[in-house]
Design a protein around this motif. Structure first.
Motif, mmCIF file in Angstrom:
data_model
loop_
_atom_site.group_PDB
_atom_site.id
_atom_site.type_symbol
_atom_site.label_atom_id
_atom_site.label_comp_id
_atom_site.label_asym_id
_atom_site.label_seq_id
_atom_site.Cartn_x
_atom_site.Cartn_y
_atom_site.Cartn_z
ATOM 1 N N VAL A 214 8.542 -0.133 3.644
ATOM 2 C CA VAL A 214 9.813 0.176 3.371
ATOM 3 C C VAL A 214 9.632 2.008 2.771
ATOM 4 C CG1 VAL A 214 11.538 0.170 1.665
ATOM 5 C CG2 VAL A 214 10.631 -1.883 2.407
ATOM 6 N N ALA A 215 8.521 2.167 1.960
ATOM 7 C CA ALA A 215 8.254 3.471 1.580
ATOM 8 C C ALA A 215 8.132 4.510 2.909
ATOM 9 C CB ALA A 215 7.150 3.537 0.494
ATOM 10 N N ALA A 216 7.201 4.018 3.913
ATOM 11 C CA ALA A 216 6.984 4.835 5.037
ATOM 12 C C ALA A 216 8.500 5.244 5.812
ATOM 13 C CB ALA A 216 5.864 4.061 5.832
ATOM 14 N N VAL A 230 4.870 9.290 -3.642
ATOM 15 C CA VAL A 230 3.688 9.857 -4.294
ATOM 16 C C VAL A 230 3.517 9.524 -5.397
ATOM 17 C CG1 VAL A 230 2.572 11.923 -4.812
ATOM 18 C CG2 VAL A 230 3.514 11.801 -2.542
ATOM 19 N N TYR A 231 4.315 9.381 -6.307
ATOM 20 C CA TYR A 231 4.322 8.880 -7.620
ATOM 21 C C TYR A 231 3.848 7.524 -7.743
ATOM 22 C CZ TYR A 231 5.899 7.553 -12.279
ATOM 23 O OH TYR A 231 6.011 7.172 -13.857
ATOM 24 N N VAL A 232 4.541 6.588 -6.922
ATOM 25 C CA VAL A 232 4.415 5.563 -7.133
ATOM 26 C C VAL A 232 2.904 4.862 -6.397
ATOM 27 C CG1 VAL A 232 5.157 2.965 -5.817
ATOM 28 C CG2 VAL A 232 6.899 4.667 -6.718
ATOM 29 N N GLY A 233 2.730 5.650 -5.227
ATOM 30 C CA GLY A 233 1.330 5.371 -4.760
ATOM 31 C C GLY A 233 -0.045 5.738 -5.544
ATOM 32 N N PHE A 246 -7.114 -0.419 -0.606
ATOM 33 C CA PHE A 246 -5.564 -0.049 -0.773
ATOM 34 C C PHE A 246 -5.415 1.161 0.221
ATOM 35 C CE2 PHE A 246 -2.797 3.030 -3.222
ATOM 36 C CZ PHE A 246 -1.366 2.284 -2.768
ATOM 37 N N ILE A 247 -6.261 2.201 0.250
ATOM 38 C CA ILE A 247 -6.172 3.272 0.863
ATOM 39 C C ILE A 247 -6.324 3.109 2.204
ATOM 40 C CG2 ILE A 247 -7.193 5.817 1.332
ATOM 41 C CD1 ILE A 247 -7.510 5.683 -1.823
ATOM 42 N N ILE A 248 -7.630 2.623 2.641
ATOM 43 C CA ILE A 248 -7.967 2.582 3.948
ATOM 44 C C ILE A 248 -7.356 1.450 4.858
ATOM 45 C CG2 ILE A 248 -10.130 2.068 5.612
ATOM 46 C CD1 ILE A 248 -11.635 3.091 3.281
ATOM 47 N N LEU A 249 -7.153 0.337 4.076
ATOM 48 C CA LEU A 249 -6.692 -0.897 5.126
ATOM 49 C C LEU A 249 -4.952 -0.971 4.909
ATOM 50 C CD1 LEU A 249 -9.431 -3.578 4.381
ATOM 51 C CD2 LEU A 249 -8.962 -2.061 6.383
ATOM 52 N N GLY A 255 1.401 3.374 7.071
ATOM 53 C CA GLY A 255 2.154 4.794 7.066
ATOM 54 C C GLY A 255 2.145 5.486 8.241
ATOM 55 N N GLY A 256 0.631 5.325 8.879
ATOM 56 C CA GLY A 256 0.505 5.953 10.108
ATOM 57 C C GLY A 256 1.489 5.363 11.414
#
Length: 547
Positions: A214-216, A230-233, A246-249, A255-256
């Protein structure tokens, strides 16, 4: 988990998603669940149905002009896609706007065209009714988020605040990208673990993936939504245990994928590769291009913008923020307002996505007032109930309704309605073949355009495309500085229009010019009682060529 309740209660066999949160934590929730089942708020379906009915009525009551982007960056583009004619502003030529948001309304226009319902009434009302559907989803998720953070009482009062707030009534159902961004913000916040509390047996990873999606999507529709996410992430990154996963998977793949699909859509619509978020960032942040449309003092959001949006809910929102000690959400509001304050160009709609969060705090404060025996709102599982409002909360409700309802109705039904009314009138006249061409001698984008007229006729408005050389006035500015001189120069090369539309303040100056060209006044539409950012535009006047 910040709040834990006594264990031992088993879940009810027929629980809503909200009650599921409550029952899994156990303890003392039976009274509240029974209270829920006894009224309209007994299920998400009932809440959504009520909100949808309210928002549809809300959409039909909006008959005024607020911001050009509602028409020129959404409906006008959609009309061009479906019907093959319309005006694309300079932003679309520079690749600053994405097609995802307009395509939502293009689909609606296509359905209307296939069904033969593309009449003046449907072309003006249907888009806002579609947005009403989205707005009702936002209302539902505000309720669910409030319940997840606090309890049933706060959720009810938060929903009351959302529906009663004048600015939400005035703006939420408009076809602005900010309106859909606000809906997605409410939905997304509900699914982010760091922004709400979950029962231990619910998969945090699966819900977080929904939040990321949803954010993306919100960022694809409006790139500035990244300020919120960005704040939430970063907050999620701070509290999560498995940061690499969280970041890689999650962040990179989801997002991509969403943003990649959005870029592919723009590639198909533009006909070449256009990276809209990058172009948007360059124009609005790196070059301060938005300043071309006016600037405000750094404190405008604090002293005027956000305060006016909250209006009489402001003291309740402040009190609720302090009493609830829900600093994550208070911090999000502050983060958004501070960052937008750094930009010179400011508008009410930019901070619309965090207005509902402030209204949740207002709901908290009202809930505290409704339970005067408790210094703070009882958390989930409280068996305390009440059947009668204390006099102070009744007074607060009357005060909020008495101040917000007149404001909502005046702004939605009266203030700046002339530019909408004139296009509906011209659309009907064009259907009767009484309009051949139209010239708008008024500030650029002051009215809706082809999306409301819905007839392929020659039309001309005053251009206000930003010049690459600073200090050079555009057509709109030149007209405002010298209406008679500009109109006389324009008349040397024009193809004589059948109709001229202008504001009363400039019509008085141009009356002799119009008479000398055989124009006469045929209609006058009320527009506003007071000026906004220019001289008083009391009415919109239509002059027609006297055959």
């Amino acid at each position: 988990m910040r709040r834990r309740l006594n264990a031992g209660k088993s879940p009810s066999p027929k629980l809503t998603a909200e009650n599921y949160d409550l029952s899994k934590q156990g303890g003392g929730g039976g009274e509240e669940i029974k209270s829920q089942k006894s009224n309209i708020f007994s299920s998400s379906k009932n809440i959504f149905a009520m909100c949808l009915a309210f928002r549809i009525a809300n959409s039909l009551l909006i008959q005024t002009y607020f911001n050009p982007d509602e028409h020129w960056q959404a409906l006008e583009v959609a009309h061009c896609i479906v019907f093959g004619y319309g005006h694309l502003t300079w932003e679309w030529k520079k690749g600053i706007r994405g097609y995802l948001h307009p395509l939502v309304f293009a689909l609606l226009f296509k359905i209307l065209a296939v069904l033969g319902l593309d009449t003046p009434w449907f072309m003006t009302k249907a888009p806002r009714m579609l947005q009403a559907l989205f707005s009702a989803v936002g209302d539902l998720y505000l309720y669910k988020l409030s319940y997840a953070l606090f309890n049933y009482s706060v959720a009810n009062w938060a929903l009351f605040s959302q529906l009663a707030n004048w600015f939400m009534f005035y703006c939420f159902n408009r076809t602005l990208s900010n309106s859909l961004e606000t809906v997605l913000t409410l939905v997304g916040l509900y699914f982010w673990p760091c922004m709400r509390e979950y029962p231990s047996k619910v998969s945090l990873v699966s819900t977080r993936k929904w939040g990321l999606t949803v954010a993306a999507l919100a960022c694809a529709i409006r790139p500035t939504s990244a300020i919120i996410w960005v704040y939430v992430g970063l907050l999620e990154l701070f509290v999560t245990l498995d940061k690499l996963r969280f970041i890689i998977l999650e962040v990179f793949p989801i997002g991509g994928l969403v943003l990649g699909l959005s870029c592919l859509l723009d590639r198909l619509m533009y006909g070449s590769w256009v990276i809209v978020p990058l172009n948007f960032l360059k124009f609005n942040f790196l070059s301060s291009g938005g300043d071309y449309y006016g600037t405000h003092k750094w404190h405008w959001y604090f002293s005027q913008g956000f305060s006016v949006m909250l209006f009489t809910f402001l003291p309740f929102a402040i009190a609720g923020s302090i009493k609830s000690k829900c600093w994550k959400h208070s911090g999000l509001i502050a983060w958004v307002i501070v960052l937008y304050s750094l930009l010179g160009h400011k508008e009410f709609r930019f901070v619309l996505p965090v207005l509902p969060i402030a209204l949740i705090f207002s709901g908290y404060a009202l809930s505290v007032m409704a339970r005067p025996d408790s210094p703070r709102v009882m958390r989930k599982g409280s068996s305390n109930s009440y059947t009668k409002w204390p006099s102070k909360v009744a007074f607060a409700v009357i005060f909020l309704l008495a101040t917000n309802i007149p404001m909502a109705f005046y702004m939605s039904l009266v203030h700046q309605r002339g530019t909408e009314d004139v296009m509906i009138y011209l659309s009907k006249e064009a259907s009767n073949e009484k309009v051949k061409s139209i010239l708008f001698l008024m500030p650029c984008h002051a009215t809706p355009y082809f999306s409301t007229l819905h007839h392929h006729l020659p039309m001309r408005f005053l251009d206000c495309t930003p010049s690459e050389e600073k200090g050079i006035p555009d057509e709109s500015d030149r007209f405002m500085l010298d209406p008679v001189g500009f109109a006389s120069e324009l008349a040397k090369n024009w193809s004589l229009p059948s109709h001229v539309v202008l504001f009363e303040s400039k019509e008085r100056l141009l009356k002799d010019f119009l008479i000398s060209r055989s124009f006469k006044e045929i209609r006058r539409f009320f527009h506003s009682h007071f000026k906004v950012d220019r001289d008083l535009q009391a009415s919109v006047v239509v002059h027609a060529l006297n055959d």
